[in-house]
Scaffold this active site. Sequence first.
Site: not given
Length: 290
Positions: A138-139, A142, A210
């Site tokens: 997930h990071e 980003h 998100e």
Amino acid sequence: MLGNWTKTFVLMAAITALFVAVGGAFGGQSGMLMALLLAGGMNFYAYWFSDQAVLKMYGAVEINAENNYGNNQFRNYFNMVKELAEHAQLPMPRVFVINESQPNAFATGRNPENAAVAATTGIMQILSERELRGVMAHELAHVKNRDTLISTMSATVAGAISAIAQFGMLFGGGHRDGENRPNPMLGILMIVMAPLAASLIQMAISRSREYEADRMGADISRDPKALASALEKIHNYAHQIPNLTAEQHPETGQMMIINPLSGADFSGLFSTHPKTEERVRRLLALAKQY
């Protein structure tokens, strides 16, 4: 990518407008000019150095293949990020550990070539290896989406705006009727409104990204259920274990995978993250495609 560059430009313009408004309220035309110069310097600093400032704020310690302090968890964490970055076709980011009991993680950096990821010791203790892999994917999403520049800039500058508003009363709290007499009501208004305006900027850029990072992170890890399980665990623990640094610097809360602030749920309007339940629901629906 164009969308995020546009958002970054709009953020810088909004920051400049806020600084000028606060400067004008506190110091008239001379205050506006001083605030304009300050805004230019702050935008420059935020672009080039905000990532370093946030990492230092949280006491983040960098690790690598050799410098992992003989900690197997740190070694596995570093190797996990390396493998995921390769799968995502990203340059290897710098990897940091934060000595913090609350489970959480974030990514920062002005572009993928200068990115960093950070995870707390708490998240390594609470999550399984599979769940942690989902979080780091997930990071990295980003990073790939170039969300990190605008999130870190907004955190740094929102903190600066709040500080300026709080110190504004020292400079007279504004003027009234064209005279040099202090206007306490205007000063109080700016102290309340400037941080609120900065927070609104953050909220405008936080919520939708998100969902996209969850989707892309699930694609990078090929395991949406692991990320869904991790989000549920982090959400439950984050509301039981305070993060003192985040409480002292609430403008950084929007960078985390789950909002770390103890009062984050009192109103959906002031939440910088989508509801965890909805994120989990979307991930579980996505899992049916794998």
